[in-house]
Motif scaffolding. Structure first.
Motif, PDB file in Angstrom:
ATOM      1  N   LEU A  45     -10.140   6.711  -2.036  1.00 57.75           N
ATOM      2  CA  LEU A  45      -9.561   6.795  -0.689  1.00 57.75           C
ATOM      3  C   LEU A  45      -8.054   7.017  -0.752  1.00 57.75           C
ATOM      4  N   VAL A  46      -7.380   6.265  -1.641  1.00 57.44           N
ATOM      5  CA  VAL A  46      -5.926   6.430  -1.762  1.00 57.44           C
ATOM      6  C   VAL A  46      -5.604   7.860  -2.212  1.00 57.44           C
ATOM      7  N   MET A  47      -6.389   8.356  -3.145  1.00 55.65           N
ATOM      8  CA  MET A  47      -6.155   9.718  -3.636  1.00 55.65           C
ATOM      9  C   MET A  47      -6.291  10.724  -2.486  1.00 55.65           C
ATOM     10  N   LYS A  48      -7.385  10.580  -1.710  1.00 55.70           N
ATOM     11  CA  LYS A  48      -7.635  11.534  -0.618  1.00 55.70           C
ATOM     12  C   LYS A  48      -6.603  11.398   0.510  1.00 55.70           C
ATOM     13  N   LEU A  49      -6.280  10.145   0.844  1.00 56.49           N
ATOM     14  CA  LEU A  49      -5.298   9.921   1.916  1.00 56.49           C
ATOM     15  C   LEU A  49      -3.926  10.475   1.511  1.00 56.49           C
ATOM     16  N   GLY A  50      -3.633  10.381   0.210  1.00 54.84           N
ATOM     17  CA  GLY A  50      -2.376  10.938  -0.292  1.00 54.84           C
ATOM     18  C   GLY A  50      -2.420  12.454  -0.329  1.00 54.84           C
ATOM     19  N   ARG A  51      -3.502  12.971  -0.854  1.00 56.10           N
ATOM     20  CA  ARG A  51      -3.650  14.433  -0.984  1.00 56.10           C
ATOM     21  C   ARG A  51      -3.536  15.110   0.381  1.00 56.10           C
ATOM     22  N   ASP A  52      -4.116  14.503   1.409  1.00 53.53           N
ATOM     23  CA  ASP A  52      -4.141  15.154   2.714  1.00 53.53           C
ATOM     24  C   ASP A  52      -2.978  14.727   3.618  1.00 53.53           C
ATOM     25  N   GLY A  53      -2.006  14.022   3.036  1.00 50.01           N
ATOM     26  CA  GLY A  53      -0.740  13.793   3.748  1.00 50.01           C
ATOM     27  C   GLY A  53      -0.663  12.544   4.602  1.00 50.01           C
ATOM     28  N   TRP A  54      -1.747  11.763   4.708  1.00 49.08           N
ATOM     29  CA  TRP A  54      -1.699  10.598   5.605  1.00 49.08           C
ATOM     30  C   TRP A  54      -0.777   9.509   5.092  1.00 49.08           C
ATOM     31  N   LEU A  55      -0.697   9.375   3.775  1.00 56.72           N
ATOM     32  CA  LEU A  55       0.169   8.314   3.230  1.00 56.72           C
ATOM     33  C   LEU A  55       1.654   8.644   3.386  1.00 56.72           C
ATOM     34  N   ALA A  87     -11.304   2.381   4.375  1.00 52.01           N
ATOM     35  CA  ALA A  87     -10.281   3.434   4.477  1.00 52.01           C
ATOM     36  C   ALA A  87      -9.026   2.872   5.140  1.00 52.01           C
ATOM     37  N   ASP A  88      -9.242   2.051   6.169  1.00 51.76           N
ATOM     38  CA  ASP A  88      -8.097   1.393   6.813  1.00 51.76           C
ATOM     39  C   ASP A  88      -7.382   0.498   5.810  1.00 51.76           C
ATOM     40  N   PHE A  89      -8.145  -0.250   5.044  1.00 49.04           N
ATOM     41  CA  PHE A  89      -7.567  -1.146   4.034  1.00 49.04           C
ATOM     42  C   PHE A  89      -6.708  -0.345   3.049  1.00 49.04           C
ATOM     43  N   ALA A  90      -7.266   0.749   2.532  1.00 52.43           N
ATOM     44  CA  ALA A  90      -6.548   1.542   1.516  1.00 52.43           C
ATOM     45  C   ALA A  90      -5.238   2.087   2.084  1.00 52.43           C
ATOM     46  N   PHE A  91      -5.289   2.567   3.321  1.00 46.41           N
ATOM     47  CA  PHE A  91      -4.078   3.099   3.962  1.00 46.41           C
ATOM     48  C   PHE A  91      -3.058   1.971   4.181  1.00 46.41           C
ATOM     49  N   ALA A  92      -3.534   0.866   4.755  1.00 49.48           N
ATOM     50  CA  ALA A  92      -2.631  -0.220   5.142  1.00 49.48           C
ATOM     51  C   ALA A  92      -1.924  -0.827   3.939  1.00 49.48           C
ATOM     52  N   MET A  93      -2.668  -1.016   2.844  1.00 51.81           N
ATOM     53  CA  MET A  93      -2.075  -1.698   1.701  1.00 51.81           C
ATOM     54  C   MET A  93      -1.031  -0.830   0.989  1.00 51.81           C
ATOM     55  N   GLN A  94      -1.187   0.482   1.059  1.00 52.56           N
ATOM     56  CA  GLN A  94      -0.129   1.340   0.510  1.00 52.56           C
ATOM     57  C   GLN A  94       1.173   1.077   1.266  1.00 52.56           C
ATOM     58  N   GLY A  95       1.057   0.939   2.581  1.00 48.78           N
ATOM     59  CA  GLY A  95       2.248   0.720   3.409  1.00 48.78           C
ATOM     60  C   GLY A  95       2.836  -0.660   3.212  1.00 48.78           C
ATOM     61  N   LEU A  96       1.973  -1.696   3.267  1.00 47.20           N
ATOM     62  CA  LEU A  96       2.458  -3.077   3.127  1.00 47.20           C
ATOM     63  C   LEU A  96       3.048  -3.285   1.735  1.00 47.20           C
ATOM     64  N   GLY A  97       2.325  -2.786   0.725  1.00 44.19           N
ATOM     65  CA  GLY A  97       2.785  -2.975  -0.652  1.00 44.19           C
ATOM     66  C   GLY A  97       4.131  -2.315  -0.899  1.00 44.19           C
ATOM     67  N   GLY A  99       6.217  -1.629   1.508  1.00 43.66           N
ATOM     68  CA  GLY A  99       7.076  -1.884   2.678  1.00 43.66           C
ATOM     69  C   GLY A  99       8.485  -2.364   2.330  1.00 43.66           C
ATOM     70  N   ALA A 100       8.574  -3.321   1.400  1.00 44.18           N
ATOM     71  CA  ALA A 100       9.892  -3.867   1.062  1.00 44.18           C
ATOM     72  C   ALA A 100      10.769  -2.789   0.421  1.00 44.18           C
ATOM     73  N   ILE A 101      10.142  -1.879  -0.307  1.00 49.18           N
ATOM     74  CA  ILE A 101      10.918  -0.797  -0.950  1.00 49.18           C
ATOM     75  C   ILE A 101      11.346   0.213   0.114  1.00 49.18           C
ATOM     76  N   SER A 102      10.436   0.522   1.030  1.00 46.52           N
ATOM     77  CA  SER A 102      10.791   1.431   2.133  1.00 46.52           C
ATOM     78  C   SER A 102      12.008   0.903   2.897  1.00 46.52           C
ATOM     79  N   THR A 116       3.572   6.588  -4.180  1.00 44.02           N
ATOM     80  CA  THR A 116       2.651   5.908  -3.237  1.00 44.02           C
ATOM     81  C   THR A 116       2.266   6.875  -2.125  1.00 44.02           C
ATOM     82  N   ARG A 117       3.225   7.693  -1.691  1.00 46.24           N
ATOM     83  CA  ARG A 117       2.930   8.643  -0.596  1.00 46.24           C
ATOM     84  C   ARG A 117       1.964   9.738  -1.054  1.00 46.24           C
TER      85      ARG A 117
END
Ligand code: COS
Length: 382
Positions: A45-55, A87-97, A99-102, A116-117
């Motif tokens: 999911l992370v791979m696909k969400l990244g590949r298609d720009g959602w991350l 899928a929501d979990f995979a997306f959300a955790m990329q952001g939360l994880g 987040g402090a760096i962002s 990560t993106r």
């Protein structure tokens, strides 16, 4: 078809309306995925969400830093959750994880955000400990200064993506002061010597989750995010952004439950007529619809407030998370009831939603913590 009338609300701009259509189309084409092996499913999911720009929306772009758009995060989470909780979990955790760096990372630390993106590095947020979940200021894990390095010792638990993450943002006591003012944040790569996965944890809606351990793990001083002693405020600032998005995920689950219920009561016959003609069923549907709309109003109010540049939306985010997760639980429970035996049949959508919603009232600040946060701000007049 889910109700989309909320997209006309003034909280949104046209770019959000376009994005909502795009993420809907993407989700319909790609979700749900098989959950059999959750580690593999999350990696995919992370791979696909990244590949298609959602991350790209989940962390800031190190090349042209701006702000995280919370309305976008919420729209994506709401839609993904409607199709597939993992899928929501995979997306959300990329952001939360991340987040402090962002929000606070140095230029060098932000280089991780490219990965990560792109879905090429998996992120995790390591705050809770075996003896301090809600009471963050009471954490025990230490980061002891040793020349130009810090030595990490201690444990973190309930760490989402624990076991598959490439890096962890870890909060540890550096001792500048007692309590909240003596905690700092660190960016810790998963291959650090002295770091290990102590235990994988199974939960009712399975996703990668672990207790992690640090034993004499040495990291350079440049791994610190923000200044010494800023860790508590950094954690709270990250949660200020992401708590509203937990509400959005709950909203997605609730909308799915309502959609499934509408389809069922229109077609299922009971006492010689469609269930939808029974007033007791209509009452259930009405209550579910009110809860969904009220949750959406609070979630998108909080997201919009943050996007308007208000520095702290602690109260709004807490209200959104508290209400949306609590009401979604009730909406889903009603939907299970309307589905009768099919509502509790393993592998069916209602059974899945019933399991998936529960943890949202616990993680990223339990409902009781949200109440404390809201009450404190009201009493302080803020
Ligand atoms: N943004 C920036 N700073 C914040 C902040 C925020 N959202 N919230 C608090 N702070 C600051 C406070 O202003 C205070 O600093 P000053 O003394 O300089 O004003 C400092 O941080 C300490 O705040 P507070 O006194 O509220 O700390 P408490 O220990 O009383 O916090 C709660 C209590 C319960 C609110 C906090 O520990 C919490 O949110 N717990 C839940 C944690 C959580 O979500 N865990 C899940 C982990 S992720 S799965």
């Amino acid at each position: 078809m889910s109700d989309k009338s909320f997209l006309a609300w003034p909280f949104f701009e046209d770019r959000h309306r376009v994005l909502a259509k795009d993420v809907e189309r993407w989700s319909a084409a790609n979700l749900p995925v098989a959950h059999g092996d959750v580690d593999a499913a999350c990696r995919e999911l992370v791979m696909k969400l990244g590949r298609d720009g959602w991350l790209d929306h989940s962390a800031i772009d190190p090349a042209s830093p701006g702000n995280l758009d919370v309305r976008t995060l919420c729209l994506i989470r709401e839609t993904l959750a409607r199709y597939d909780g993992l899928a929501d979990f995979a997306f959300a955790m990329q952001g939360l994880g991340a987040g402090a760096i962002s929000l606070f990372g140095t230029g060098e630390q932000r280089l991780w955000l490219r990965r990560t993106r792109a879905g090429k590095a998996i992120a995790a947020f390591a705050l809770s400990e075996p003896k301090s979940g809600s009471d963050v200021a009471n954490m025990e894990m230490t980061a002891t200064r040793d020349g130009d390095r810090y030595i990490l010792d201690g444990e973190k638990t309930w760490i989402s993506n624990g076991g598959i993450a490439d890096f962890y943002v870890v909060f540890a006591r550096t001792g500048e002061a007692p309590g909240a003012k003596g905690i700092s944040a660190f960016l810790v790569p998963a291959d650090l010597k002295g770091f290990s996965i102590a235990e994988r944890i199974d939960v009712i809606a399975p996703h990668p989750l672990a207790r992690i351990k640090f034993s004499n793990a040495r990291i350079p001083g440049s791994a610190m995010i923000g200044a010494p002693g800023d860790g508590f405020k950094i954690a709270m600032s990250v949660l200020d952004v992401f708590r509203s998005t937990v509400g959005a995920a709950a909203l997605g689950f609730a909308r799915r439950a309502l959609d499934e219920s509408l389809a069922r009561v229109r077609t299922r016959e009971l006492f010689g007529a469609p269930m939808s003609e029974l007033q007791m069923v209509q009452a259930q549907i009405a209550e579910m619809a009110v809860d969904v709309d009220a949750a959406a109003l609070l979630v998108y109010r909080a997201a919009w407030t943050k996007d308007m540049g208000v520095p702290r939306v602690t109260r709004e985010a807490a209200m959104a998370k508290l209400f949306a997760t609590d009401r979604a639980q009730d909406v889903i429970d009603k939907a299970v009831q309307l589905h009768g035996g099919d509502g509790v049949r393993q592998g069916r959508i209602m059974e899945r939603l019933y399991r998936e919603i529960r943890a949202l009232r616990i993680y990223e600040g339990a409902s009781e913590v949200q109440k404390v946060v809201i009450a404190r701000q009201m009493l302080a007049g803020g």
